[in-house]
Design a protein around this motif. Structure first.
Motif, PDB file in Angstrom:
ATOM      1  N   GLU A  78       0.833  -1.209   0.000  1.00 62.17           N
ATOM      2  CA  GLU A  78       0.000   0.000   0.000  1.00 62.17           C
ATOM      3  C   GLU A  78       0.868   1.260   0.000  1.00 62.17           C
ATOM      4  O   GLU A  78       0.578   2.231  -0.706  1.00 62.17           O
ATOM      5  CB  GLU A  78      -0.933   0.007   1.221  1.00 62.17           C
ATOM      6  CG  GLU A  78      -2.024  -1.044   1.171  1.00 62.17           C
ATOM      7  CD  GLU A  78      -2.892  -0.931  -0.085  1.00 62.17           C
ATOM      8  OE1 GLU A  78      -3.259   0.212  -0.456  1.00 62.17           O
ATOM      9  OE2 GLU A  78      -3.170  -1.970  -0.700  1.00 62.17           O
ATOM     10  N   LYS A  81       2.373   1.611  -3.487  1.00 61.58           N
ATOM     11  CA  LYS A  81       1.356   2.080  -4.446  1.00 61.58           C
ATOM     12  C   LYS A  81       1.117   3.585  -4.301  1.00 61.58           C
ATOM     13  O   LYS A  81       0.974   4.299  -5.303  1.00 61.58           O
ATOM     14  CB  LYS A  81       0.036   1.332  -4.223  1.00 61.58           C
ATOM     15  CG  LYS A  81       0.028  -0.076  -4.793  1.00 61.58           C
ATOM     16  CD  LYS A  81      -1.317  -0.759  -4.556  1.00 61.58           C
ATOM     17  CE  LYS A  81      -1.357  -2.155  -5.183  1.00 61.58           C
ATOM     18  NZ  LYS A  81      -2.652  -2.826  -4.947  1.00 61.58           N
ATOM     19  N   THR A 111       7.463  -0.360  -8.131  1.00 65.47           N
ATOM     20  CA  THR A 111       6.703  -1.420  -8.812  1.00 65.47           C
ATOM     21  C   THR A 111       7.339  -2.783  -8.544  1.00 65.47           C
ATOM     22  O   THR A 111       6.640  -3.775  -8.287  1.00 65.47           O
ATOM     23  CB  THR A 111       6.662  -1.159 -10.329  1.00 65.47           C
ATOM     24  OG1 THR A 111       6.096   0.144 -10.564  1.00 65.47           O
ATOM     25  CG2 THR A 111       5.824  -2.205 -11.042  1.00 65.47           C
ATOM     26  N   ILE A 114       6.529  -3.846  -5.096  1.00 63.94           N
ATOM     27  CA  ILE A 114       5.166  -4.403  -5.021  1.00 63.94           C
ATOM     28  C   ILE A 114       5.167  -5.847  -5.498  1.00 63.94           C
ATOM     29  O   ILE A 114       4.559  -6.728  -4.874  1.00 63.94           O
ATOM     30  CB  ILE A 114       4.186  -3.544  -5.863  1.00 63.94           C
ATOM     31  CG1 ILE A 114       3.996  -2.179  -5.202  1.00 63.94           C
ATOM     32  CG2 ILE A 114       2.844  -4.249  -6.014  1.00 63.94           C
ATOM     33  CD1 ILE A 114       3.267  -1.168  -6.066  1.00 63.94           C
TER      34      ILE A 114
END
Length: 282
Positions: A78, A81, A111, A114
């Motif tokens: 989170e 992002k 990215t 993630i």
């Protein structure tokens, strides 16, 4: 009437009391033998359940740790992002290629973060499923062991209930006898009894041999045992020896074997061709 001091007892009285104690203890051993292997089986099951409980706790701790790791990685996703969104919005306000490249690299890095977190989450979830299956398996085993333990305990309690009253009486008798025996002699007896495989600390002479190890006893030593002048132990097994008569044991003395009556030889005559031929018949 004042109790007689154990040290004032004669050797004969000490040996008789000691043999009575041995007989009582042997009766208690017989009562306990009725329980067979049940006490050991109960103990083994309790130990196994304790081990399984510890294992289950460890598995549960591992699951909790993996779940915390998943929650942490989800939080990192989170955050990443949010950073990607912020960097993307900043791309619209860049003034040169250098700023653009820096923001692009940050977006790419976040990215990748993630993706890495998702991979870690996937691995953690797989481990959680494995641990849950292991937990379920161990829980099933511990349930079976607890059921078996309850049955064994019930069986053991039933046997103990049948013999408890008699055993308590015998234990009370043991205490009465022990106070009559000189402490030093009692300690030696207990040590001998503990080391003896059959629990016999004092035995009577059987067929000129020790009643514990069955090794022959020299005639002079047998005479000393019959005299009751001192406590004598077997030179092979270390058990205390007592005269059967003093122990109150009747030893059947084999009588002289009766000689079987021999059949008398009967002589009879057989007539053959006018001749008389004697023939012996057993």
């Amino acid at each position: 009437m004042a109790k007689k001091d154990p040290t004032d007892l004669s050797v004969e009285e000490r040996l008789k009391t000691l043999y009575q104690l041995q007989t009582t203890l042997s009766e208690i051993d017989e009562k306990r033998a009725l329980r067979g292997e049940l006490p050991l089986e109960v103990e083994d099951l309790e130990d196994e359940i304790a081990g399984l409980t510890t294992r289950i706790e460890k598995i549960q701790n591992d699951i909790d740790e993996y779940q915390r790791a998943v929650a942490q990685k989800k939080g990192e996703i989170e955050t990443a992002k949010t950073s990607v969104e912020r960097y993307k919005s900043q791309l619209n306000d860049v003034k040169n290629n250098r700023e653009y490249d820096t923001l692009s690299k940050e977006i790419e890095f976040q990215t990748l973060e993630i993706e890495l977190c998702n991979k870690k989450i996937k691995e953690a979830n797989y481990k959680i499923e494995e641990k849950k299956a292991e937990l379920e398996q161990n829980q099933s085993i511990i349930d079976d062991r607890r059921q078996a333990l309850d049955m064994k305990k019930a069986e053991l309690d039933e046997i103990m209930e049948e013999t408890r009253a008699e055993e308590e009486k015998l234990k009370a008798k043991v205490k009465e006898l022990e106070v009559k025996i000189e402490p030093r002699l009692l300690t030696s007896f207990k040590r001998i009894r503990k080391n003896a495989r059959n629990g016999l600390g004092i035995v009577y002479v059987q067929r000129d041999a020790c009643g514990g190890c069955f090794n022959k006893i020299p005639p002079q030593r047998q005479l000393d045992i019959k005299m009751h002048k001192k406590v004598i132990v077997c030179e092979y097994c270390g058990r205390i020896l007592i005269d059967p008569e003093l122990a109150g044991v009747k030893i059947a003395t084999p009588g002289a074997e009766e000689k079987k009556p021999r059949k008398r030889a009967i002589r009879k005559t057989v007539k053959k061709d006018d001749d008389i031929v004697p023939e012996a018949e057993a």
